[in-house]
Design a protein around this motif. Sequence first.
Motif: not given
Length: 881
Positions: A438-459
């Motif tokens: 689909t033409g997507g790309a990997v921008l970054e790889v992060n150490a210490a990624p935040g969990f907030r978006m997974h444990i309590d997503p907005t949707h």
Amino acid sequence: MKIVDIRLLNGPNYWSIQRHKIVVMLLDLEVLENSPTNTIPGFNQRLINLIPSLETHLCCEGTAGGFLNRVKQGTWMGHVVEHIALELQSLAGMDTTFGRTAETGKKGVYHVAFSYEEPRAGKYAAQASVRIAEALVKGETYDIEEDIQKLKKIADEEFPGPSTYSIIKEAQRRNIPFVKLNDHGIVQLGFGASQKRIQATIASTTGCIAVELAGDKAATKKILESADIPVPKGVIISNEEELKEALEYVGYPVAIKPVDGNQGKGATTEINTMQDALEAMNAAKKYSNRVICESSISGYDFRALVINYKFIAAAMRTPAAVTGNGTHTIKQLIEIENTNPKRGSGHSNVLTAIRADEATMHVLEKKGYTLETVLPVGEECWLKPTANLSTGGTATDVTDIVHPSNIALFERIARVIGLDICGIDIIATNLSSPIKETGGAVLEVNAAPGFRMHIDPTHGKPKNVAAPVLDMLFPHDNQGTIPIIAITGTNGKTTTTRLISHMAKKVGYKVGYTTTDGIYIKDELVVKGDCSGPASAQLVLKDPAVEFAVLECARGGILRAGLGFPFCHAAVITNVAEDHLGLNGIDTIEKLARVKAVVAETVLPTGYAILNADDDLVFAMKDNVRSKVALFSMYENSLRVKRHCQQGGLAAIYSHNYIVILQGSKRIRIEKVGNIPVTFAGKAQFNIANVLGATLAAFVSNFNLDDIRAGLQSFIPSPETIPGRMNMFYFNQFTVMVDYAHNPHGINAIGKFVKSVDATVKIGIIAGVGDRRDSDLMSVGEEAAKVFDEIIVKLDEDLRGRTPDEILHLVTAGIKRYDAGKKITVNTSECAAVEMAIHGAVPGSFITILTDNIAKVLQCVRELQQSEQLHQKEKEIGSLV
């Protein structure tokens, strides 16, 4: 009212075994002791008006409104203060529900105990609750909102971030202990040699090279590109000339970001002009001298989470935005959005409050907007160039629709970089199709990624992403602990502790243990002094070298700060006798037993509470423990032991000069008491009891029987192995014994041994401890009079609140109460008293020195012994000459 003292407990405690975080406030009601709430006009209504949410408090009635009913009927102000302190914290978003108020034995003075989540908040709530109660009594107005906001601020400053907190909560669910190591978010999970550590979502298993690599975006991009992973076309730049060349090479649109940035700081996307590129470069250089200029990929912003090289979750992130209503300005819409209770400062809430910063102004300017622009109804306006949650973005969980090809790609990326906890940022039209197609790309790889978006997503559905972290750190249901044996009682704690430690070392463990004379790690004295409190226990359990912990637990530490550990695998309770009564509200032996019982009730269900069946108060502890029970007795025909073993129980008894273990109907001879040096050929009866408890502790720790025997046989009592516990010094014509016995029970026990000694005269050097009751000091003198022919009364260096005359009078009065004609000498200096006894000793004397300053007295005796030996050598040399 007056606050006399505030103590913060953090561990199983006198007030609660399960609730470890307890504030204990010593509160003097002063004149209000005579004014229960129903005698104070209007108090009940003023309380309800100020804090209406108190209506939910059950109190002892067990129903909503129970507490306010008590107030209406009449209760004392300490009880009111307790409930206000709890509700203040609750209104600030903290989960606190436990409270208890109890009399201290002194009229008008109460212990007000209540739970807390954060120490500073607990102390503040204690002080504020007294202020509020006093204002209500006087009918003064009070701004409670100020206290609530202060408590919220404390919580924001002190609580761990959502990622750390999620890991801690998951650890608690699995009964994995945790310890906060510093103020920078480093948390220890587990104890001793089994521990692991985390800082945010970097674990002690995470390689430092991988973290460094992930922090260097250029290096990361190069490695990914060489692994045929799709990344945006780009170059590293540091000045305007290089920027121009980069734009020609990459082509518009571009994204510019700092090489060493994080959380989207300094990043700008969708750049289409040289001027915008220049501004973006300068913005990025605020965070890093080196800047990445790369293709700006079209699509949505996604974050994939990989833990232990397995894909765990994915979320689509949307930048902070507002939606127009045709009436309010963008500035007003931001203010309205920030009233959303889900938004807050930093990481304290599910969503972060939106701040109109320089990046926001730049985004609006590109759209031709300002903060005063009124958006049409329904128009969504993004306010940030990146979709980071830390700048107010939102997240939608997309875990369940990620294509298997993308999952394989994400897991491969984590392995290529070497990150066991890895956040991967992707730009793509979707993740349900392979991003390579689909033409997507990997921008970054992060150490210490935040969990907030997974444990309590907005949707979308929340994901427990902390669970795989714990699975990685502690596989196969490992709880990250080491064997912990706790010992308490009035007397015998140190000897039992050192004997168990000695046996554990013989088995091959690297042992850490705490005693009243110091902390030892692998036989090294690392801290000198009385180390029988919670801080000392924590030092041992934090040490990565320790494989087996043996912890002496004194009454004072339990009352002052709670136990220093949440559980243990076995506990030995030696005895409970009258000592320290009248201190810290513990004025009866039954209350003292309750303090000691804290240790027994902390034993895990799979472990053993090892109880002295010959002590009524200790034996009674069996009714409240959650663990299995093992009993020990000096009497082979103990009915308590017999009943226990008839039901299949475990016990140890002293039978026909042997230490014997009973398992139901099975008898196991361990060792003849005469072969166990610490019993002094069976004459030290109290040490036989200590051996029984220690032997059971070793047995339930699965030590081999031969190793237990070897440990008992090789534990030689001396000033080095058990300082101050029946330490013998043999002079030419007399013997000196140094012992720690300092209470009537201890003197009675040591007296049984002294009575068995053959001596021409038995001399005792004793002192009274100043913070004991008058009756206790007299009993010390009385017990000594029963044992010794002559008594020297001296003073400890620390008089603990008494005058010398008071102590000497009470101790000598106790001696004379038993024997008015007993020979008594007073010598207030400890070493002078020792010298007096030794220099005046007649042949065949047995001198017993009872002291709490073990190190000093041992040194005095050693010097006198060395002096005698030197004098003897000089005489021998002189006779030869």
